[in-house]
Motif scaffolding. Structure first.
Motif, mmCIF file in Angstrom:
data_model
loop_
_atom_site.group_PDB
_atom_site.id
_atom_site.type_symbol
_atom_site.label_atom_id
_atom_site.label_comp_id
_atom_site.label_asym_id
_atom_site.label_seq_id
_atom_site.Cartn_x
_atom_site.Cartn_y
_atom_site.Cartn_z
ATOM 1 N N LEU A 1 0.956 -1.154 0.037
ATOM 2 C CA LEU A 1 0.181 -0.090 -0.096
ATOM 3 C C LEU A 1 0.930 1.226 0.097
ATOM 4 O O LEU A 1 0.639 2.306 -0.905
ATOM 5 N N GLN A 2 1.884 1.165 0.583
ATOM 6 C CA GLN A 2 2.827 2.300 0.675
ATOM 7 C C GLN A 2 3.594 2.782 -0.418
ATOM 8 O O GLN A 2 3.722 3.892 -1.008
ATOM 9 N N LEU A 61 3.569 6.079 -5.281
ATOM 10 C CA LEU A 61 3.745 6.257 -6.699
ATOM 11 C C LEU A 61 2.518 7.405 -7.189
ATOM 12 O O LEU A 61 2.678 8.248 -8.045
ATOM 13 N N TRP A 62 1.260 7.063 -6.524
ATOM 14 C CA TRP A 62 0.304 7.910 -7.109
ATOM 15 C C TRP A 62 0.477 9.559 -6.696
ATOM 16 O O TRP A 62 0.064 10.424 -7.320
ATOM 17 N N ILE A 63 1.136 9.524 -5.348
ATOM 18 C CA ILE A 63 1.646 11.056 -4.861
ATOM 19 C C ILE A 63 2.392 11.574 -5.684
ATOM 20 O O ILE A 63 2.437 12.676 -6.199
ATOM 21 N N SER A 64 3.603 10.760 -6.223
ATOM 22 C CA SER A 64 4.640 11.169 -6.969
ATOM 23 C C SER A 64 3.983 11.551 -8.489
ATOM 24 O O SER A 64 4.418 12.766 -9.196
ATOM 25 N N VAL A 65 3.239 11.084 -9.157
ATOM 26 C CA VAL A 65 2.659 11.040 -10.254
ATOM 27 C C VAL A 65 1.563 12.467 -10.215
ATOM 28 O O VAL A 65 1.723 13.411 -10.978
ATOM 29 N N VAL A 117 3.901 15.561 -10.119
ATOM 30 C CA VAL A 117 4.360 15.744 -11.625
ATOM 31 C C VAL A 117 3.380 16.397 -12.479
ATOM 32 O O VAL A 117 3.741 17.482 -13.251
ATOM 33 N N ALA A 118 2.220 15.790 -12.345
ATOM 34 C CA ALA A 118 1.091 16.380 -12.803
ATOM 35 C C ALA A 118 0.753 17.700 -12.879
ATOM 36 O O ALA A 118 0.206 18.453 -13.648
ATOM 37 N N ILE A 119 0.679 18.092 -11.588
ATOM 38 C CA ILE A 119 0.690 19.421 -11.200
ATOM 39 C C ILE A 119 1.807 20.337 -11.396
ATOM 40 O O ILE A 119 1.612 21.349 -11.672
#
Length: 147
Positions: A5-6, A11-15, A18-20
């Motif tokens: 889960l970590q 991964l989702w926080i990093s994406v 970067v997307a923002i």
């Protein structure tokens, strides 16, 4: 469990960051670049207003010895130019340029010019090469984005 889960959360926080961050950086760069160019346009207007308000004589070329990109050209246009200066003008500018800010190619290089009609009927062009202006604006914009 293949992925913890970590790891998925990281991964989702990093994406998301970067997307923002990328669009925000592009917007910040473009905004700072435009602001720097507007500031330089204001400098051209101020030089022209000094010539007009104080009846200063027109110097054909003003250059900072330490920074050749800071070079300004101040030139009388048309029939009002002194006869001695007509053949020695720093730029071959058309005499029918409209008043105001404009960017145009002159002698193979792009110039940003501010043209103004002065009180006694003289017309003056104050200008800088766009390459030097863009370099200053780009450097300032990059300093905004880097943090």
């Amino acid at each position: 469990m293949k992925h913890s889960l970590q790891a998925r959360l990281t991964l989702w926080i990093s994406v998301t960051i970067v997307a923002i961050g990328l669009p925000a950086g592009v917007i910040s760069f473009l905004s700072a670049f435009q602001e720097a160019n507007e500031l330089q346009d204001d400098h051209l207007r101020q030089v022209a207003s000094l010539i007009n308000s104080k009846s200063l004589s027109i110097v054909q070329s003003v250059a900072d010895a330490h920074d050749p990109d800071a070079k300004l050209i101040v030139q009388t246009l048309g029939a009002a130019a002194p006869a001695s200066d007509r053949g020695n003008a720093p730029l071959a500018l058309p005499t029918e340029l409209p008043d105001g800010l404009q960017t145009l190619p002159v002698q193979g290089e792009s110039w940003r010019l501010y043209v103004v009609t002065l009180q006694p009927g003289r017309r003056v062009a104050v200008g800088q090469q766009t390459a030097g202006r863009d370099e200053v604006a780009r450097d300032g914009a990059l300093r905004t984005v880097i943090p």
